[in-house]
Design a protein around this motif. Structure first.
Motif, PDB file in Angstrom:
ATOM      1  N   ASP A 241     -52.450   1.375  44.075  1.00  0.00           N
ATOM      2  CA  ASP A 241     -51.913   0.711  42.887  1.00  0.00           C
ATOM      3  C   ASP A 241     -52.174   1.560  41.641  1.00  0.00           C
ATOM      4  O   ASP A 241     -51.308   1.707  40.771  1.00  0.00           O
ATOM      5  CB  ASP A 241     -52.570  -0.655  42.691  1.00  0.00           C
ATOM      6  N   LEU A 242     -53.382   2.108  41.563  1.00  0.00           N
ATOM      7  CA  LEU A 242     -53.783   2.886  40.397  1.00  0.00           C
ATOM      8  C   LEU A 242     -52.965   4.167  40.269  1.00  0.00           C
ATOM      9  O   LEU A 242     -52.408   4.469  39.207  1.00  0.00           O
ATOM     10  CB  LEU A 242     -55.276   3.203  40.504  1.00  0.00           C
ATOM     11  N   ILE A 243     -52.869   4.931  41.347  1.00  0.00           N
ATOM     12  CA  ILE A 243     -52.107   6.186  41.312  1.00  0.00           C
ATOM     13  C   ILE A 243     -50.636   5.920  41.029  1.00  0.00           C
ATOM     14  O   ILE A 243     -49.989   6.643  40.259  1.00  0.00           O
ATOM     15  CB  ILE A 243     -52.297   6.964  42.631  1.00  0.00           C
ATOM     16  N   HIS A 244     -50.095   4.856  41.617  1.00  0.00           N
ATOM     17  CA  HIS A 244     -48.688   4.515  41.402  1.00  0.00           C
ATOM     18  C   HIS A 244     -48.434   4.233  39.916  1.00  0.00           C
ATOM     19  O   HIS A 244     -47.413   4.662  39.359  1.00  0.00           O
ATOM     20  CB  HIS A 244     -48.326   3.292  42.246  1.00  0.00           C
ATOM     21  N   SER A 245     -49.354   3.548  39.265  1.00  0.00           N
ATOM     22  CA  SER A 245     -49.205   3.255  37.838  1.00  0.00           C
ATOM     23  C   SER A 245     -49.382   4.511  36.998  1.00  0.00           C
ATOM     24  O   SER A 245     -48.633   4.737  36.036  1.00  0.00           O
ATOM     25  CB  SER A 245     -50.222   2.196  37.404  1.00  0.00           C
ATOM     26  N   LEU A 246     -50.372   5.340  37.345  1.00  0.00           N
ATOM     27  CA  LEU A 246     -50.595   6.572  36.586  1.00  0.00           C
ATOM     28  C   LEU A 246     -49.393   7.499  36.653  1.00  0.00           C
ATOM     29  O   LEU A 246     -49.131   8.271  35.723  1.00  0.00           O
ATOM     30  CB  LEU A 246     -51.842   7.289  37.113  1.00  0.00           C
ATOM     31  N   LYS A 247     -48.634   7.417  37.745  1.00  0.00           N
ATOM     32  CA  LYS A 247     -47.431   8.240  37.903  1.00  0.00           C
ATOM     33  C   LYS A 247     -46.177   7.511  37.426  1.00  0.00           C
ATOM     34  O   LYS A 247     -45.059   7.895  37.772  1.00  0.00           O
ATOM     35  CB  LYS A 247     -47.286   8.668  39.370  1.00  0.00           C
ATOM     36  N   ASN A 248     -46.388   6.449  36.641  1.00  0.00           N
ATOM     37  CA  ASN A 248     -45.273   5.679  36.057  1.00  0.00           C
ATOM     38  C   ASN A 248     -44.312   5.138  37.107  1.00  0.00           C
ATOM     39  O   ASN A 248     -43.101   5.055  36.876  1.00  0.00           O
ATOM     40  CB  ASN A 248     -44.521   6.539  35.044  1.00  0.00           C
ATOM     41  N   ASN A 250     -43.518   6.549  39.854  1.00  0.00           N
ATOM     42  CA  ASN A 250     -42.807   7.614  40.566  1.00  0.00           C
ATOM     43  C   ASN A 250     -43.687   8.218  41.658  1.00  0.00           C
ATOM     44  O   ASN A 250     -44.024   9.405  41.644  1.00  0.00           O
ATOM     45  CB  ASN A 250     -42.377   8.707  39.581  1.00  0.00           C
ATOM     46  N   SER A 251     -44.097   7.385  42.583  1.00  0.00           N
ATOM     47  CA  SER A 251     -44.870   7.863  43.732  1.00  0.00           C
ATOM     48  C   SER A 251     -44.135   7.447  44.995  1.00  0.00           C
ATOM     49  O   SER A 251     -43.254   6.588  44.957  1.00  0.00           O
ATOM     50  CB  SER A 251     -46.284   7.262  43.727  1.00  0.00           C
ATOM     51  N   ILE A 259     -45.766  -1.639  38.481  1.00  0.00           N
ATOM     52  CA  ILE A 259     -46.417  -1.570  37.178  1.00  0.00           C
ATOM     53  C   ILE A 259     -46.150  -2.889  36.441  1.00  0.00           C
ATOM     54  O   ILE A 259     -45.013  -3.347  36.393  1.00  0.00           O
ATOM     55  CB  ILE A 259     -45.871  -0.389  36.357  1.00  0.00           C
ATOM     56  N   PRO A 260     -47.180  -3.517  35.897  1.00  0.00           N
ATOM     57  CA  PRO A 260     -46.965  -4.802  35.223  1.00  0.00           C
ATOM     58  C   PRO A 260     -45.988  -4.675  34.065  1.00  0.00           C
ATOM     59  O   PRO A 260     -46.022  -3.694  33.316  1.00  0.00           O
ATOM     60  CB  PRO A 260     -48.364  -5.196  34.748  1.00  0.00           C
ATOM     61  N   THR A 261     -45.121  -5.648  33.921  1.00  0.00           N
ATOM     62  CA  THR A 261     -44.103  -5.604  32.874  1.00  0.00           C
ATOM     63  C   THR A 261     -44.731  -5.590  31.482  1.00  0.00           C
ATOM     64  O   THR A 261     -44.156  -5.028  30.536  1.00  0.00           O
ATOM     65  CB  THR A 261     -43.158  -6.820  32.987  1.00  0.00           C
ATOM     66  N   GLU A 262     -45.906  -6.200  31.345  1.00  0.00           N
ATOM     67  CA  GLU A 262     -46.577  -6.225  30.054  1.00  0.00           C
ATOM     68  C   GLU A 262     -47.355  -4.949  29.773  1.00  0.00           C
ATOM     69  O   GLU A 262     -47.924  -4.775  28.684  1.00  0.00           O
ATOM     70  CB  GLU A 262     -47.523  -7.435  29.968  1.00  0.00           C
ATOM     71  N   GLY A 263     -47.386  -4.052  30.767  1.00  0.00           N
ATOM     72  CA  GLY A 263     -48.153  -2.819  30.641  1.00  0.00           C
ATOM     73  C   GLY A 263     -49.583  -3.003  31.117  1.00  0.00           C
ATOM     74  O   GLY A 263     -50.040  -4.124  31.350  1.00  0.00           O
ATOM     75  N   TYR A 264     -50.285  -1.896  31.291  1.00  0.00           N
ATOM     76  CA  TYR A 264     -51.679  -1.965  31.724  1.00  0.00           C
ATOM     77  C   TYR A 264     -52.541  -1.140  30.787  1.00  0.00           C
ATOM     78  O   TYR A 264     -52.065  -0.255  30.079  1.00  0.00           O
ATOM     79  CB  TYR A 264     -51.846  -1.488  33.168  1.00  0.00           C
ATOM     80  N   PHE A 265     -53.836  -1.461  30.776  1.00  0.00           N
ATOM     81  CA  PHE A 265     -54.806  -0.773  29.918  1.00  0.00           C
ATOM     82  C   PHE A 265     -55.987  -0.414  30.798  1.00  0.00           C
ATOM     83  O   PHE A 265     -56.624  -1.286  31.385  1.00  0.00           O
ATOM     84  CB  PHE A 265     -55.231  -1.686  28.771  1.00  0.00           C
ATOM     85  N   LEU A 266     -56.299   0.859  30.896  1.00  0.00           N
ATOM     86  CA  LEU A 266     -57.321   1.342  31.825  1.00  0.00           C
ATOM     87  C   LEU A 266     -58.673   1.455  31.123  1.00  0.00           C
ATOM     88  O   LEU A 266     -58.796   2.120  30.087  1.00  0.00           O
ATOM     89  CB  LEU A 266     -56.907   2.703  32.391  1.00  0.00           C
ATOM     90  N   PRO A 407     -53.542  20.856  49.354  1.00  0.00           N
ATOM     91  CA  PRO A 407     -53.208  20.719  47.932  1.00  0.00           C
ATOM     92  C   PRO A 407     -52.165  19.646  47.653  1.00  0.00           C
ATOM     93  O   PRO A 407     -52.182  19.020  46.592  1.00  0.00           O
ATOM     94  CB  PRO A 407     -52.686  22.108  47.563  1.00  0.00           C
ATOM     95  N   ALA A 408     -51.266  19.395  48.599  1.00  0.00           N
ATOM     96  CA  ALA A 408     -50.184  18.430  48.374  1.00  0.00           C
ATOM     97  C   ALA A 408     -50.518  17.028  48.876  1.00  0.00           C
ATOM     98  O   ALA A 408     -49.650  16.162  48.894  1.00  0.00           O
ATOM     99  CB  ALA A 408     -48.909  18.928  49.055  1.00  0.00           C
ATOM    100  N   SER A 409     -51.779  16.797  49.258  1.00  0.00           N
ATOM    101  CA  SER A 409     -52.170  15.475  49.746  1.00  0.00           C
ATOM    102  C   SER A 409     -51.804  14.396  48.726  1.00  0.00           C
ATOM    103  O   SER A 409     -51.965  14.575  47.523  1.00  0.00           O
ATOM    104  CB  SER A 409     -53.675  15.426  50.004  1.00  0.00           C
ATOM    105  N   TYR A 410     -51.344  13.248  49.228  1.00  0.00           N
ATOM    106  CA  TYR A 410     -50.979  12.136  48.344  1.00  0.00           C
ATOM    107  C   TYR A 410     -52.192  11.593  47.588  1.00  0.00           C
ATOM    108  O   TYR A 410     -52.040  10.933  46.555  1.00  0.00           O
ATOM    109  CB  TYR A 410     -50.372  10.987  49.149  1.00  0.00           C
TER     110      TYR A 410
END
Length: 481
Positions: A241-248, A250-251, A259-266, A407-410
């Motif tokens: 979930d975290l990586i998916h959000s950090l990549k906007n 695009n994972s 990604i939450p519609t209201e946005g997230y704050f880390l 190097p290309a590991s998900y």
């Protein structure tokens, strides 16, 4: 489908007639032994599970309660218990580091108290999310059910307080993590509490009546979270979930939440030194021994350090020691906590993603955000222990390869899109995990939540044989008798 709706309506109306005045989680099908799980189960959001404290902590009925409130509960539970509670009051005196020698006075009829030195062991396990397993994660369903059985707790009706026995961080963090663990497993927030302060200090101030001796008593009943028909697992944040959000978004990862519609704050709930990458956040000293020859399938606390230090990209630091008094270990005032969160730049309504070095210690920060300030928060329990372990390093001659060798590991995390202030740790201090290729390119880290959802719905034993099957009675009487 129409027939099913009428059937549910019938049982709903019948429950109103026979269980008038009982809380919404005391539901009739438990007593009738009917498996209506597919129709009755409800998924709760982080917002629904959060609690906004009263600015005067004395007014709270659950969440963070004061010694005055606990004393009132213990003095006459029948008269003073919250009106949404029909069961017993159960107090856990958390003794992670020694005993005060004082014990909460209870009547062994409707109130019970238990001094517990190993609360973390009772509620946590080393768990595998499909990528890299980590210790100190909230336990499987069977472990939580066993906990209820040991102490005679029926989660359908009883009210639980986790109370630090003496004033120290170990006891406080054990109490807040225990609260998180039961909330995660469906225990209603209205019947969970953490005591603000310690039994020892509150006894000294004549706030609590305690005794110098302890006599064990048990209600000899128990239940399971399956009887609640509640799924609270949304408060747990996976690394996927975290990586998916950090990549906007695009994972190519699977089984991730959007990604939450209201946005997230880390929020990074570690010390500032760990946040800035200037100190090891996972271990120290002689515990580095033999890390280069260590072959392990899971990251275990206090053995070796992560592959690199730093912080997750875009994280904002909320320093845990700012949130409580360093002597009494009582939480700061509501207005002070509001200010500390505001200083991070938090924007109202955003969903908070929280991580720290690991789950137990960081649960203090989670409790402040989610159960005092009432902010919807998802908790990345594995924290930096997992995230920081998934870096790629080029070992010196004779050293072992790191967990990530591709190097290309998900799941490679030491890249600028996912982390900041990246500082590699010395080879000699980093253990050899060396994930196989299938793990480095697996697309889901949702194994824990999937297991737990299956257990709740009766389709899995959650790692054990007890507690499986359909919903069973919670104490024998769905109306709390």
């Amino acid at each position: 489908m129409l027939y099913q709706k009428y059937l549910i309506l019938f049982f709903f109306l019948f429950s109103i007639i026979t269980c008038k005045g009982q809380p919404e989680y005391a539901f009739l099908p438990q007593n009738l032994k009917l498996d209506l799980t597919p129709f009755l189960f409800r998924n709760y959001t982080p917002q629904e599970l959060s609690t906004l404290s009263n600015s005067d902590y004395n007014q709270n009925q659950s969440g963070l309660i004061t010694g005055t409130k606990l004393s009132r509960f213990l003095s006459n539970w029948s008269a003073n218990k919250p009106n949404y509670t029909s069961g017993n009051l159960v107090v856990f005196q958390v003794q992670s580091s020694g005993s005060s020698g004082r014990f909460v006075f209870f009547d062994a009829k409707q109130t019970y108290a238990y001094p517990v030195a190993n609360l973390n062991d009772l509620l946590t396990e080393t768990r595998d999310d499909g990528v890299l397993s980590v210790d100190g994660i909230v336990g499987k369903g069977k472990k939580i059910s066993d906990f209820f059985a040991i102490y005679g707790i029926d989660p359908t009706f009883d009210y639980i307080v986790f109370a630090p026995d003496t004033s120290n961080l170990s006891n406080l963090s054990s109490a807040t993590f225990a609260y998180y663990s039961l909330l995660y497993w469906g225990f209603p927030k209205e019947r969970l509490a953490v005591l603000n302060g310690s039994i020892a200090d509150l006894t000294a101030s004549n706030t609590l009546f305690t005794t110098p001796s302890y006599n064990y008593a048990n209600s000899n009943r128990a239940g399971t979270t399956k009887t609640l028909f509640r799924d609270h697992t949304a408060i747990q944040l996976t690394i996927g979930d975290l990586i998916h959000s950090l990549k906007n978004g695009n994972s190519n990862l699977e089984e991730v939440d959007p990604i939450p519609t209201e946005g997230y704050f880390l929020i990074d709930g570690r010390t500032n030194a760990a946040y800035t990458g200037t100190t090891n956040s996972t271990s120290s000293g002689s515990k580095y021994a033999n890390c280069t020859t260590k072959t392990n399938s899971s990251f275990v606390s206090n053995t070796c350090v992560t592959t690199f230090e730093g912080r997750i990209k875009s994280a904002n630091n909320l320093i845990p020691t700012d949130l409580y008094d360093g002597t009494s270990f009582q939480f700061k005032s509501f207005s002070q906590l509001v200010t500390y969160l505001s200083n991070t730049g938090y924007t109202e309504q955003k969903l908070i993603y929280l991580y720290g070095e690991e789950g137990i210690r960081t649960s203090v920060v989670w409790f402040v955000l989610h159960q005092i300030l009432g902010k919807p928060t998802r908790f990345y329990e594995a924290g930096w222990k997992q995230f920081g372990a998934l870096g790629l390093r080029s070992p010196s001659s004779g050293s072992s390869p790191s967990a990530i060798t591709q190097p290309a590991s998900y799941w490679r995390t030491d890249v600028s899109t996912l982390a900041e202030v990246i500082t590699a740790n010395a080879d000699a201090n980093v253990p050899n995990y060396q994930l196989d290729l299938s793990r480095q390119f697996v697309k889901s880290s949702n194994k824990i939540r999937s297991e737990d959802k299956s257990f709740l719905r009766g389709s899995s034993t959650g790692g054990g044989t007890s507690g499986g099957g359909g919903p069973t009675g919670g104490g024998g009487n769905a109306c709390g008798g």
